[in-house]
Design an enzyme around this catalytic site. Structure first.
Site, mmCIF file in Angstrom:
data_model
loop_
_atom_site.group_PDB
_atom_site.id
_atom_site.type_symbol
_atom_site.label_atom_id
_atom_site.label_comp_id
_atom_site.label_asym_id
_atom_site.label_seq_id
_atom_site.Cartn_x
_atom_site.Cartn_y
_atom_site.Cartn_z
ATOM 1 N N ARG A 35 0.815 -1.051 0.006
ATOM 2 C CA ARG A 35 0.121 0.134 0.005
ATOM 3 C C ARG A 35 0.857 1.304 0.033
ATOM 4 O O ARG A 35 0.764 2.384 -0.791
ATOM 5 C CB ARG A 35 -0.909 0.120 1.217
ATOM 6 C CG ARG A 35 -2.086 -1.012 1.082
ATOM 7 C CD ARG A 35 -2.925 -1.399 2.372
ATOM 8 N NE ARG A 35 -3.957 -2.151 2.387
ATOM 9 C CZ ARG A 35 -4.091 -3.340 1.965
ATOM 10 N NH1 ARG A 35 -2.840 -4.120 1.598
ATOM 11 N NH2 ARG A 35 -5.388 -3.902 1.947
ATOM 12 N N ARG A 131 -7.165 -16.638 -9.937
ATOM 13 C CA ARG A 131 -7.632 -15.979 -8.860
ATOM 14 C C ARG A 131 -8.488 -14.814 -9.429
ATOM 15 O O ARG A 131 -8.337 -14.327 -10.317
ATOM 16 C CB ARG A 131 -6.497 -15.005 -7.967
ATOM 17 C CG ARG A 131 -5.699 -16.030 -7.031
ATOM 18 C CD ARG A 131 -4.717 -15.440 -6.411
ATOM 19 N NE ARG A 131 -5.213 -14.830 -5.154
ATOM 20 C CZ ARG A 131 -4.693 -14.193 -4.009
ATOM 21 N NH1 ARG A 131 -3.411 -14.179 -4.075
ATOM 22 N NH2 ARG A 131 -5.160 -13.864 -3.241
ATOM 23 N N SER A 179 -11.651 -7.696 -0.227
ATOM 24 C CA SER A 179 -11.339 -6.349 0.128
ATOM 25 C C SER A 179 -10.551 -5.730 -0.872
ATOM 26 O O SER A 179 -10.523 -4.529 -0.895
ATOM 27 C CB SER A 179 -11.167 -6.236 1.639
ATOM 28 O OG SER A 179 -9.836 -6.625 1.984
ATOM 29 N N ASP A 327 -6.666 -14.997 6.577
ATOM 30 C CA ASP A 327 -5.434 -15.412 6.429
ATOM 31 C C ASP A 327 -4.928 -16.035 7.692
ATOM 32 O O ASP A 327 -3.876 -16.889 7.699
ATOM 33 C CB ASP A 327 -4.453 -14.448 6.291
ATOM 34 C CG ASP A 327 -4.388 -13.958 4.836
ATOM 35 O OD1 ASP A 327 -5.028 -14.733 3.719
ATOM 36 O OD2 ASP A 327 -3.639 -12.902 4.477
ATOM 37 N N ARG A 399 1.577 -19.966 2.761
ATOM 38 C CA ARG A 399 0.772 -20.174 4.085
ATOM 39 C C ARG A 399 0.418 -21.587 4.783
ATOM 40 O O ARG A 399 0.381 -21.876 5.767
ATOM 41 C CB ARG A 399 -0.624 -19.331 4.327
ATOM 42 C CG ARG A 399 -0.237 -17.925 4.039
ATOM 43 C CD ARG A 399 -1.274 -16.923 4.687
ATOM 44 N NE ARG A 399 -1.320 -15.486 4.415
ATOM 45 C CZ ARG A 399 -0.124 -14.790 4.851
ATOM 46 N NH1 ARG A 399 0.594 -15.272 5.688
ATOM 47 N NH2 ARG A 399 -0.164 -13.417 4.595
ATOM 48 N N LYS A 424 7.550 -16.151 -1.146
ATOM 49 C CA LYS A 424 6.684 -15.128 -1.570
ATOM 50 C C LYS A 424 6.282 -13.968 -0.592
ATOM 51 O O LYS A 424 6.188 -12.875 -0.833
ATOM 52 C CB LYS A 424 5.092 -16.019 -1.675
ATOM 53 C CG LYS A 424 3.942 -15.120 -2.403
ATOM 54 C CD LYS A 424 2.860 -15.932 -2.578
ATOM 55 C CE LYS A 424 1.725 -15.126 -3.565
ATOM 56 N NZ LYS A 424 1.102 -14.156 -2.816
#
Length: 446
Positions: A35, A131, A179, A327, A399, A424
Site C-alpha cells: 500500500r 484468482r 476487500s 489469512d 501459508r 512469497k
C-alpha cells in the site's frame, strides 16, 4: 510462463527439544508495504518507506511501479525503499507487467494503470491467473477504461486500455470476495480528476484491511471519508481529488507472519516474543493472539511487542468466525490439532480463491497427517489428534508451508513439500523457524 517458480526439495521439521524461549523479529507487513509503495509511486516528490518487506510479492510491486515510471531504489539489507513519485502521471503504454503470484499487486495496479494512457498488459503465474479479478475490472471499466481479456473473463491476463486519466465520479464494487478490489479503487482514487465515490454493493469481508488502506493513504495526504452501511450492502467511501504528497512511512512487522511464531509457543510450550508488533497495531491479524488466549495460552502485549506463553493446555474453540482475519485460518487449523476439543472455522469462503483453495487444501493435508477434518462451504472443522508422519503438500502457497510446519514441533515425521514457496512473503522463514525451535534446547538441557 510469467511468474513461474521451480519447486524446492521437501524439508523435514524436527520436534522442539523443549519449551521454546525465543524473541523473533519478523519482516515488515506485506499489506502495509505494498500500500505504501503504491501511494509513494503516485505521489509528488520523493518518499521513503522504511522497514519494507523484501520478498517476492513486494518485489513484484516494486518492479511493476518502476516500469510504470516511478523511481524505486531498494536496500534489501535494511528494507528501506526510496521512491520518486510520478505525481499520478504514469509512463504511457504499451507496458507489460509480470505480477508473479501477487494478488495484492494485481488488484491494486489494475485501477492504477487505468490512470495512465495507452495499453497496459498485466499477467502472472498460473495460480494468479486462477484468482478472480472481475469486480475490480468491472470497476475500472465503469470509470472509462477498456479491458481486453486474453484468457478466462474476469481473470488475468488482461490488457487495460487507459484513456489518459480517469474523470472519477461514482462506482460500485462487490466486497464479498476480497476487500482488495475496494482497496485498489481507493488507492487510485485521489489521482482521478473529480475524486471517487465507491459504493460497496455486498457485505464487506476482511474489513480491517480496508482500514489499513485508508490509514496509509492518510499518511500520504489523501482524504477518505467512510459513510455508514446500507441494509444488505457495504459502506460508501468518498475520496477527494488532489493526489498524494511525498511522505516517510514506517512499516510495522507483518502480523500474519507473526502468527506462526506466536502459535508455536501455544503448541510447543515456552515463551515466544515478536518484537515490533505492539498493542497499537492496526493489522487485523494481530488479533490472532486473542484466539490463542481463548484457547488457553497466556498473551502479554506491550507498546512494542506481543508475547505468547504456552500453558500446556489448549481448548477447542467450538465455532469461530474468521471473516475479519481469513489469512489466519491455516494457522488456527494447526493449533486446533492439539486442542482438547474440535474447532470449526467459518466465514472464510473467500480463501478458496487465494493462492490455492485453502479450505480444501487444509482439510486434505490434515487428513494426510491422520487428523480428522471436515470441509464446509465457508470453512472447515478440525478435530484434535496426534499427527502421523506425512509429507505435506503446499500447493505453491506460502501459508500452507508455514502453518503446517507447526505440526512438526510436536509430531515427528512431518515434512513440508516445496518449502521454498515461503519466499512469497518471508524468504528467511526457515532460518527464523529453526532458530526458534532450537531455543527449546536450553530448557531441555536443564
Amino acid at each position: 510462463m510469467a511468474g513461474a517458480t521451480t519447486p524446492s526439495a521437501a524439508r523435514a521439521v524436527a520436534p522442539a527439544p523443549g519449551p521454546l524461549a525465543a524473541t523473533v523479529t519478523v519482516p515488515g507487513s506485506k499489506s502495509l508495504t505494498n500500500r505504501a509503495l503504491v501511494c509513494a509511486a503516485l505521489a509528488r516528490g520523493t518518499s521513503v518507506v522504511r522497514g519494507a518487506l523484501v520478498a517476492d510479492d513486494t518485489e513484484a510491486m516494486r518492479t511493476a511501479l518502476a516500469r510504470l515510471g516511478a523511481g524505486v531504489e531498494a536496500d534489501g539489507a535494511t528494507g528501506e525503499v526510496v521512491v520518486t513519485g510520478t505525481a499520478g502521471r504514469l509512463r504511457p503504454g504499451p507496458v507489460a507487467l509480470d505480477l508473479r503470484l501477487s494478488g495484492t499487486t494485481s488488484r491494486f495496479l489494475l485501477p492504477v494503470v487505468a490512470l495512465g494512457r495507452g495499453r497496459y498488459r498485466l499477467d502472472g503465474g498460473a495460480p494468479l491467473r486462477a484468482r478472480p479479478m472481475g469486480p475490480v475490472l468491472d470497476g475500472i471499466r465503469a470509470l472509462g477504461a477498456g479491458v481486453e481479456h486474453h484468457g478466462e473473463p474476469g481473470h488475468l491476463p488482461v490488457t487495460v486500455v487507459a484513456p489518459g486519466g480517469l474523470e472519477g465520479g461514482e462506482v460500485g464494487v462487490a466486497g464479498d470476495v476480497s476487500s482488495q478490489f475496494l482497496s485498489g479503487l481507493l488507492l487510485a482514487a485521489p489521482c482521478t480528476r473529480r475524486g471517487l465515490r465507491v459504493r460497496v454493493t455486498t457485505p464487506l469481508v476482511s474489513r480491517p484491511y480496508v482500514g489499513l488502506t485508508t490509514a496509509v493513504m492518510a499518511v500520504f495526504g489523501a482524504s477518505v471519508v467512510e459513510r455508514g452501511e446500507g441494509e444488505g450492502a457495504g459502506p460508501v467511501f468518498e475520496v477527494a481529488p488532489g493526489g498524494y504528497r511525498a511522505a516517510t512511512y514506517e512499516v510495522e512487522p507483518d502480523a500474519s507472519t507473526a502468527s506462526y511464531f506466536l502459535a508455536a509457543a501455544a503448541i510447543a510450550g515456552g515463551r515466544v516474543t515478536v518484537e515490533g508488533l505492539g498493542e497499537g497495531s492496526r493489522q487485523g491479524d494481530a488479533r490472532f493472539a486473542d484466539l490463542l488466549a481463548a484457547m488457553g495460552a497466556r498473551v502479554e502485549r506491550t507498546a512494542t511487542s506481543t508475547t505468547v506463553v504456552g500453558t500446556g493446555r489448549l481448548r477447542g474453540l467450538g465455532e469461530v468466525d474468521l471473516r475479519d482475519m481469513p489469512d489466519m485460518a491455516q494457522t488456527l487449523a494447526a493449533v486446533a490439532v492439539f486442542a482438547d476439543g474440535p474447532t470449526r472455522v467459518t466465514g472464510v469462503e473467500l480463501v478458496r480463491w487465494h493462492e490455492t483453495d485453502r479450505i480444501a487444501a487444509v482439510v486434505a493435508e490434515l487428513r494426510r497427517a491422520g487428523i480428522r477434518a471436515e470441509e464446509h462451504r465457508d470453512g472447515f472443522t478440525v478435530h484434535p489428534g496426534t499427527p502421523r508422519p506425512a509429507r505435506i503438500r503446499t500447493y505453491d502457497d506460502h501459508r500452507m508451508a508455514m502453518s503446517f510446519a507447526l505440526l512438526g514441533l510436536r509430531a515427528p515425521g512431518i515434512e513440508i513439500a516445496d518449502p521454498g514457496c515461503v519466499a512469497k512473503t518471508f524468504p528467511g522463514f526457515w532460518e527464523a523457524f529453526e532458530a526458534m525451535r532450537d531455543s527449546g534446547a536450553g530448557a531441555a538441557a536443564q
